[in-house]
Write a protein that holds these residues in place. Structure first.
Motif, mmCIF file in Angstrom:
data_model
loop_
_atom_site.group_PDB
_atom_site.id
_atom_site.type_symbol
_atom_site.label_atom_id
_atom_site.label_comp_id
_atom_site.label_asym_id
_atom_site.label_seq_id
_atom_site.Cartn_x
_atom_site.Cartn_y
_atom_site.Cartn_z
ATOM 1 N N ARG A 1 -15.658 -3.821 14.265
ATOM 2 C CA ARG A 1 -15.460 -5.015 15.101
ATOM 3 C C ARG A 1 -14.829 -4.621 16.434
ATOM 4 N NH1 ARG A 1 -14.086 -7.535 10.169
ATOM 5 N NH2 ARG A 1 -11.882 -7.106 10.516
ATOM 6 N N ALA A 2 -13.859 -3.700 16.391
ATOM 7 C CA ALA A 2 -13.214 -3.248 17.627
ATOM 8 C C ALA A 2 -14.198 -2.476 18.504
ATOM 9 C CB ALA A 2 -12.012 -2.372 17.287
ATOM 10 N N LEU A 3 -15.109 -1.770 17.880
ATOM 11 C CA LEU A 3 -16.124 -1.039 18.639
ATOM 12 C C LEU A 3 -16.996 -1.990 19.441
ATOM 13 C CD1 LEU A 3 -17.410 1.747 19.163
ATOM 14 C CD2 LEU A 3 -18.858 1.330 17.184
ATOM 15 N N TRP A 4 -17.321 -3.146 18.854
ATOM 16 C CA TRP A 4 -18.134 -4.148 19.546
ATOM 17 C C TRP A 4 -17.290 -5.059 20.427
ATOM 18 C CZ3 TRP A 4 -22.569 -2.250 19.553
ATOM 19 C CH2 TRP A 4 -23.129 -1.668 18.434
ATOM 20 N N THR B 1 -14.864 -7.287 19.454
ATOM 21 C CA THR B 1 -14.552 -8.613 18.922
ATOM 22 C C THR B 1 -13.321 -8.614 18.024
ATOM 23 O OG1 THR B 1 -16.023 -8.270 17.044
ATOM 24 C CG2 THR B 1 -16.962 -9.318 19.004
ATOM 25 N N GLY B 2 -12.650 -7.499 17.878
ATOM 26 C CA GLY B 2 -11.482 -7.432 17.006
ATOM 27 C C GLY B 2 -10.203 -7.771 17.743
ATOM 28 N N GLU B 3 -9.081 -7.398 17.137
ATOM 29 C CA GLU B 3 -7.781 -7.585 17.774
ATOM 30 C C GLU B 3 -7.733 -6.775 19.063
ATOM 31 O OE1 GLU B 3 -4.495 -6.739 15.222
ATOM 32 O OE2 GLU B 3 -5.564 -7.476 13.471
ATOM 33 N N PRO B 4 -7.041 -7.277 20.090
ATOM 34 C CA PRO B 4 -7.021 -6.561 21.377
ATOM 35 C C PRO B 4 -6.474 -5.131 21.275
ATOM 36 C CG PRO B 4 -6.198 -8.782 21.650
ATOM 37 C CD PRO B 4 -6.390 -8.591 20.184
ATOM 38 N N ILE B 5 -5.434 -4.910 20.478
ATOM 39 C CA ILE B 5 -4.882 -3.558 20.357
ATOM 40 C C ILE B 5 -5.864 -2.638 19.637
ATOM 41 C CG2 ILE B 5 -3.591 -4.054 18.246
ATOM 42 C CD1 ILE B 5 -2.400 -1.770 21.064
ATOM 43 N N ALA B 6 -6.560 -3.172 18.641
ATOM 44 C CA ALA B 6 -7.552 -2.367 17.923
ATOM 45 C C ALA B 6 -8.726 -2.023 18.836
ATOM 46 C CB ALA B 6 -8.035 -3.106 16.684
ATOM 47 N N VAL B 7 -9.144 -2.971 19.661
ATOM 48 C CA VAL B 7 -10.237 -2.718 20.606
ATOM 49 C C VAL B 7 -9.842 -1.615 21.569
ATOM 50 C CG1 VAL B 7 -11.581 -3.716 22.499
ATOM 51 C CG2 VAL B 7 -11.211 -5.025 20.408
ATOM 52 N N GLN B 8 -8.619 -1.682 22.078
ATOM 53 C CA GLN B 8 -8.157 -0.675 23.026
ATOM 54 C C GLN B 8 -8.054 0.699 22.364
ATOM 55 O OE1 GLN B 8 -4.444 -1.583 24.893
ATOM 56 N NE2 GLN B 8 -4.634 0.082 26.373
ATOM 57 N N VAL C 1 -9.657 1.860 19.690
ATOM 58 C CA VAL C 1 -10.973 2.403 19.323
ATOM 59 C C VAL C 1 -11.768 2.773 20.568
ATOM 60 C CG1 VAL C 1 -13.198 1.820 18.285
ATOM 61 C CG2 VAL C 1 -11.090 1.268 17.088
ATOM 62 N N GLN C 2 -11.848 1.881 21.545
ATOM 63 C CA GLN C 2 -12.711 2.128 22.697
ATOM 64 C C GLN C 2 -12.134 3.119 23.699
ATOM 65 O OE1 GLN C 2 -13.856 -1.635 24.399
ATOM 66 N NE2 GLN C 2 -15.220 -2.117 22.697
ATOM 67 N N ASP C 3 -10.814 3.177 23.825
ATOM 68 C CA ASP C 3 -10.212 4.045 24.836
ATOM 69 C C ASP C 3 -9.750 5.394 24.298
ATOM 70 O OD1 ASP C 3 -10.636 2.042 26.646
ATOM 71 O OD2 ASP C 3 -8.570 1.303 26.615
ATOM 72 N N ILE C 4 -9.490 5.480 22.993
ATOM 73 C CA ILE C 4 -8.950 6.728 22.447
ATOM 74 C C ILE C 4 -9.894 7.362 21.439
ATOM 75 C CG2 ILE C 4 -7.057 7.756 21.141
ATOM 76 C CD1 ILE C 4 -5.278 5.523 22.325
ATOM 77 N N ARG C 5 -10.237 6.629 20.396
ATOM 78 C CA ARG C 5 -10.964 7.235 19.280
ATOM 79 C C ARG C 5 -12.438 7.466 19.565
ATOM 80 N NH1 ARG C 5 -8.002 4.137 14.257
ATOM 81 N NH2 ARG C 5 -5.915 4.874 14.792
ATOM 82 N N LEU C 6 -13.095 6.539 20.235
ATOM 83 C CA LEU C 6 -14.521 6.712 20.521
ATOM 84 C C LEU C 6 -14.773 7.899 21.456
ATOM 85 C CD1 LEU C 6 -17.373 5.669 20.012
ATOM 86 C CD2 LEU C 6 -17.067 4.154 21.977
#
Length: 96
Positions: free
Chosen positions: A39-42, A44-51, A53-58
């Motif tokens: 969900r964070a990848l797309w 639509t998840g929690e803002p901290i999870a999105v950040q 996943v998209q800024d660090i882990r991906l």
């Protein structure tokens, strides 16, 4: 390797790569489940999870995949250049 196994090797390895990449999006100091990380990848998840996943882990995961592909290509180039499937880096002096 028997020829019957060869057609199934690439799709199987691709599935394993995707699974490990999905797992790498869940691991870290901020633990996430696989559905949360997807969900964070797309976005639509929690803002901290999105950040996270998209800024660090991906970027870390994609970088690791690209580095692994580059190392595999370099190894293949060595083997093709010397026509030796057991070529070692010592031949060109790049072991040091």
């Amino acid at each position: 390797m028997p020829r019957a196994v060869l057609p199934y090797s690439l799709p199987l390895l691709l599935i394993v790569l995707i699974g490990i990449a999905a797992l790498s999006l869940t691991l870290g100091a901020y633990p996430l489940s696989i559905p949360e990380s997807l969900r964070a990848l797309w976005g639509t998840g929690e803002p901290i999870a999105v950040q996270v996943v998209q800024d660090i882990r991906l970027p870390r995961t994609l970088g690791a995949i690209l580095v692994g592909a580059a190392l595999a290509a370099a190894g293949t180039a060595y083997q093709l250049l010397f026509r030796n499937p057991l070529v070692s880096p010592d031949i060109l002096g790049v072991s040091s």
